[in-house]
Write an enzyme that holds these catalytic residues in place. Structure first.
Site, mmCIF file in Angstrom:
data_model
loop_
_atom_site.group_PDB
_atom_site.id
_atom_site.type_symbol
_atom_site.label_atom_id
_atom_site.label_comp_id
_atom_site.label_asym_id
_atom_site.label_seq_id
_atom_site.Cartn_x
_atom_site.Cartn_y
_atom_site.Cartn_z
ATOM 1 N N TYR A 1 -20.228 69.712 -22.097
ATOM 2 C CA TYR A 1 -20.426 68.272 -21.918
ATOM 3 C C TYR A 1 -20.953 67.644 -23.199
ATOM 4 O O TYR A 1 -21.465 68.330 -24.092
ATOM 5 C CB TYR A 1 -21.390 67.989 -20.757
ATOM 6 N N CYS A 2 -20.818 66.321 -23.284
ATOM 7 C CA CYS A 2 -21.334 65.546 -24.414
ATOM 8 C C CYS A 2 -21.639 64.142 -23.903
ATOM 9 O O CYS A 2 -21.698 63.914 -22.705
ATOM 10 C CB CYS A 2 -20.332 65.525 -25.566
ATOM 11 N N THR A 3 -21.807 63.188 -24.797
ATOM 12 C CA THR A 3 -22.218 61.843 -24.390
ATOM 13 C C THR A 3 -21.126 61.099 -23.630
ATOM 14 O O THR A 3 -21.331 60.625 -22.515
ATOM 15 C CB THR A 3 -22.637 61.015 -25.615
#
Length: 277
Positions: free
Chosen positions: A180-182
């Site tokens: 996951y990331c922003t």
């Protein structure tokens, strides 16, 4: 410019798509945004587009209608959030070799892993057989992350491939990996990289943390802390509202928008601590 009660509309979006004429697109996009008071950053590369912009409800709507005139960008999905204060100081359109820099030439972004929708994320990553990896920078992770997620400790996305290769040395290629990331772009690209290393069970959070927080608003979840964003809000809370409690990593004092210049280097410090550093 007139804004409705909720203030500025912030739209974050990306798409991996071949843009052979991305150099020619720069002045057209810039002129359109300037004419409508839109500010933010649009990154163009041969492999696609990555952007976060802000403006009035009308101007943002007009921008996406404008993108629809290009078949390659039609139907662009975006994450929407809001701010009472202007998130960006100016409008910039930048030309890059990559829309998000991984530092690997000829990398095939189409190898991406499978999406996990926000509503299914917590249950999926709660399995002990799933390795959850945060693909963001270390200073972002310090503000908040999913419970139990692996922090690679990288200071830039370009460091991720080396970390991933080392992490993969003792892992079976049927290991289940969730990333996951922003906003989704870094984890999408990193899943493609993991698949290029031979991993077969690779997943990523659809729309990233921001989409997750928007979807899970008010519900119990595995997210802990704040989510760093690359604008004058600095970070948003679990309700996707600008955070009011960002702490300096040196003195634990409050960091506000006027200290953003220090955040850009990954040092979330108040102005006084910066002067002493």
């Amino acid at each position: 410019m007139l804004f409705r009660a909720m203030g500025y509309v912030i739209a974050a979006f990306y798409r991996f798509v071949h843009l052979h004429n991305y150099y020619d697109m720069k002045p057209v996009i810039l002129e359109f945004c300037l004419s409508r008071g839109i500010k933010g950053t649009v990154i163009l590369a041969e492999q696609g587009i990555n952007a976060t912009i802000a403006g009035s409800r009308q101007s943002i709507g007009e921008f996406f209608s404008f993108l629809d005139s290009d078949d390659r960008l039609r139907g662009m999905k975006y994450h929407e959030s809001h701010s009472d204060r202007e998130p960006f100081a100016k409008m910039k359109v930048r030309l890059k070799r990559e829309v998000v820099r991984l530092g690997i030439d000829g990398f095939d972004c189409s190898l991406r892993g499978e999406y996990i929708d926000p509503r299914d994320w917590d249950e999926f990553v709660s399995s002990p057989d799933v390795h959850v990896i945060d693909t963001r920078n270390d200073y972002e992770v310090r503000l908040g992350r999913f419970k139990g997620a692996i922090d690679p400790g990288t200071s830039s996305f370009r460091e991720f491939p080396e970390w991933a290769r080392n992490w993969a040395l003792d892992k079976e290629r049927d290991t289940c990996v969730a990333m996951y990331c922003t906003g989704g772009i870094r984890c999408e690209k990193s899943t493609a990289f993991m698949r290029s290393l031979g991993f077969r069970n690779v997943y990523h959070l659809r729309g990233g943390i921001l989409n997750y927080l928007e979807t899970m608003r008010g519900d119990d979840s595995l997210w802990e802390g704040e989510c760093f964003v690359f604008d004058d809000r600095i970070a948003v809370d679990r309700n996707v509202s600008p955070s009011e409690d960002i702490k300096c990593i040196k003195c634990a004092g409050e960091v506000d928008a006027s200290d953003l210049r220090s955040v850009s280097k990954g040092n979330i410090m108040c102005w006084d601590c910066r002067l002493q550093a």
